[in-house]
Write a protein that holds these residues in place. Structure first.
Motif, PDB file in Angstrom:
ATOM      1  N   VAL A 248       0.849  -1.189   0.000  1.00 38.82           N
ATOM      2  CA  VAL A 248       0.000   0.000   0.000  1.00 38.82           C
ATOM      3  C   VAL A 248       0.883   1.237   0.000  1.00 38.82           C
ATOM      4  O   VAL A 248       2.047   1.199   0.409  1.00 38.82           O
ATOM      5  N   GLN A 249       0.315   2.334  -0.478  1.00 41.29           N
ATOM      6  CA  GLN A 249       0.940   3.650  -0.337  1.00 41.29           C
ATOM      7  C   GLN A 249       0.236   4.375   0.805  1.00 41.29           C
ATOM      8  O   GLN A 249      -0.981   4.566   0.768  1.00 41.29           O
ATOM      9  N   TRP A 250       0.991   4.780   1.817  1.00 39.25           N
ATOM     10  CA  TRP A 250       0.408   5.303   3.051  1.00 39.25           C
ATOM     11  C   TRP A 250      -0.374   6.592   2.839  1.00 39.25           C
ATOM     12  O   TRP A 250      -1.329   6.879   3.549  1.00 39.25           O
ATOM     13  N   ASP A 251       0.028   7.384   1.841  1.00 33.70           N
ATOM     14  CA  ASP A 251      -0.627   8.665   1.567  1.00 33.70           C
ATOM     15  C   ASP A 251      -1.288   8.666   0.185  1.00 33.70           C
ATOM     16  O   ASP A 251      -1.350   9.701  -0.476  1.00 33.70           O
ATOM     17  N   ASP A 252      -1.778   7.505  -0.215  1.00 31.87           N
ATOM     18  CA  ASP A 252      -2.389   7.339  -1.534  1.00 31.87           C
ATOM     19  C   ASP A 252      -3.621   8.240  -1.652  1.00 31.87           C
ATOM     20  O   ASP A 252      -4.576   8.132  -0.883  1.00 31.87           O
ATOM     21  N   PRO A 256      -7.969   5.431  -0.314  1.00 26.30           N
ATOM     22  CA  PRO A 256      -7.807   5.843   1.085  1.00 26.30           C
ATOM     23  C   PRO A 256      -7.111   4.761   1.919  1.00 26.30           C
ATOM     24  O   PRO A 256      -7.288   3.563   1.682  1.00 26.30           O
ATOM     25  N   ARG A 257      -6.324   5.207   2.872  1.00 28.70           N
ATOM     26  CA  ARG A 257      -5.562   4.278   3.712  1.00 28.70           C
ATOM     27  C   ARG A 257      -6.471   3.237   4.361  1.00 28.70           C
ATOM     28  O   ARG A 257      -6.149   2.042   4.407  1.00 28.70           O
ATOM     29  N   GLU A 258      -7.613   3.687   4.870  1.00 31.41           N
ATOM     30  CA  GLU A 258      -8.527   2.764   5.536  1.00 31.41           C
ATOM     31  C   GLU A 258      -9.022   1.690   4.578  1.00 31.41           C
ATOM     32  O   GLU A 258      -9.219   0.527   4.966  1.00 31.41           O
ATOM     33  N   ALA A 260      -7.359   0.536   1.864  1.00 29.90           N
ATOM     34  CA  ALA A 260      -6.250  -0.374   1.583  1.00 29.90           C
ATOM     35  C   ALA A 260      -6.054  -1.362   2.728  1.00 29.90           C
ATOM     36  O   ALA A 260      -5.855  -2.563   2.512  1.00 29.90           O
ATOM     37  N   LEU A 261      -6.124  -0.870   3.967  1.00 28.58           N
ATOM     38  CA  LEU A 261      -5.930  -1.741   5.125  1.00 28.58           C
ATOM     39  C   LEU A 261      -7.096  -2.711   5.292  1.00 28.58           C
ATOM     40  O   LEU A 261      -6.915  -3.841   5.751  1.00 28.58           O
ATOM     41  N   ALA A 276       3.991  -1.104   3.627  1.00 27.18           N
ATOM     42  CA  ALA A 276       3.442   0.257   3.568  1.00 27.18           C
ATOM     43  C   ALA A 276       4.564   1.226   3.251  1.00 27.18           C
ATOM     44  O   ALA A 276       5.573   1.273   3.959  1.00 27.18           O
ATOM     45  N   HIS A 281       0.072   7.693  -4.683  1.00 28.65           N
ATOM     46  CA  HIS A 281      -0.105   6.548  -5.572  1.00 28.65           C
ATOM     47  C   HIS A 281       1.050   6.422  -6.570  1.00 28.65           C
ATOM     48  O   HIS A 281       1.560   5.322  -6.789  1.00 28.65           O
TER      49      HIS A 281
END
Length: 313
Positions: A248-252, A256-258, A260-261, A276, A281
């Motif tokens: 994942v990209q943490w600041d995509d 959104p981070r949520e 992706a997680l 991470a 992106h």
């Protein structure tokens, strides 16, 4: 086993110990990269093997309705020597198979695909195959594809969320691509050089295809995925139990981070790892993740010397 599309090799070349063979699976274009054997030998001009019997089984582009599953057909393969006088008369080394799925808007020979494939072949001795996704590469878009792509461009220009457009678009492509990839496994495991379990790697659209494919296909023993929304993938992700590496990209700004997680959390695998990376992106560190994916697949696909893709079905 599943109904198979006819497989035919159409061109071949080699460089730096890697044999590259273009092929068609029915009318679907693809590429197979293979390690060359240490000692060249002359292969027969062609071979024909009956196909197995049927059984049940992000800036993109696509195809509308899933194509009907073709009737079983013979898998005809032509060796490189019959394709090009400049191609080597060399038998590829026996090794496991890794399938790749390219990203949205890309194609089978995108630099990300060729670079990753060469690393997997030269670093770990795998055979690596990829298909053009529906509406990508040499597979033309239809009117529905064009509408979906236009809607995505409009959302991007307006700064609107892309997920509501990309998620159903990629899901539609996956419905078509998953049976195609399963047919590709059916065809390739009949080649004498394909020997061992199967792996999968793909991010973005490659994950939209990969999650339902890995969930449905018991011959795939490990998967590297990433960069996608959980919508439409959650149920399939929960059915996956093989080892998974997910990026994942943490600041995509697109996913959104949520979200992706949430997809990572949905995987049913006991062994799963999350990578991470800081940044948006477009900051995805492809070379870093390609190296990590190769090591991950090397650990899992080379650890089962007595298992073959054919016997794992």
């Amino acid at each position: 086993m599943h109904s198979s599309y006819p497989l035919a090799f159409t061109a071949a070349s080699s460089t730096d110990g890697v044999l590259t063979r273009d092929f068609t699976l029915g009318d679907i274009p693809g590429v197979l990269w293979s390690p060359l054997a240490a000692t060249p030998t002359t292969a027969p001009a062609s071979a024909s093997t009956p196909a197995p019997a049927s059984a049940s089984t992000p800036a993109p582009a696509s195809t509308p309705t899933p194509a009907p599953t073709p009737a079983p057909a013979s898998v005809s393969t032509t060796t490189p020597t019959a394709l090009s006088s400049s191609a080597p008369a060399t038998v590829p080394s026996p090794a496991p198979l890794v399938l790749m799925g390219h990203g949205g808007g890309a194609h089978k020979k995108h630099r990300a695909m060729t670079g990753r494939a060469h690393g997997l072949v030269t670093g770990f001795g795998f055979h690596v195959a990829v298909l053009d996704a529906p509406g990508h590469g040499e597979r033309p878009r239809d009117a529905r594809d064009e509408r979906d792509v236009a809607a995505l461009r409009e959302a991007q220009a307006a700064g609107a969320p892309e997920g509501p457009v990309v998620v159903p678009y990629n899901a539609r492509l996956a419905e078509i691509a998953v049976p195609e990839y399963r047919a590709l496994i059916d065809a390739l495991v009949q080649l004498p050089e394909i020997d061992g379990p199967v792996g999968y790697v793909g991010v973005g659209l490659g994950t939209a295809i990969g999650v339902p494919l890995v969930a449905a296909e018991p011959r795939i023993r490990a998967a590297v995925l990433g960069l996608h929304w959980p919508d439409a993938l959650g149920d399939a992700a929960r059915r996956i139990t093989v080892p998974v590496e997910y990026a994942v990209q943490w600041d995509d700004e697109r996913i959104p981070r949520e979200a992706a997680l949430a997809l990572f959390d949905a995987f049913g695998s006991r062994e799963k790892s999350l990578h991470a990376h800081a940044g948006g992106h477009a900051d995805f560190p492809r070379s870093v993740e390609a190296d990590s994916a190769a090591r991950f697949l090397g650990r899992h696909l080379r650890a089962e010397p007595g298992t073959t893709a054919a016997t794992a079905a």
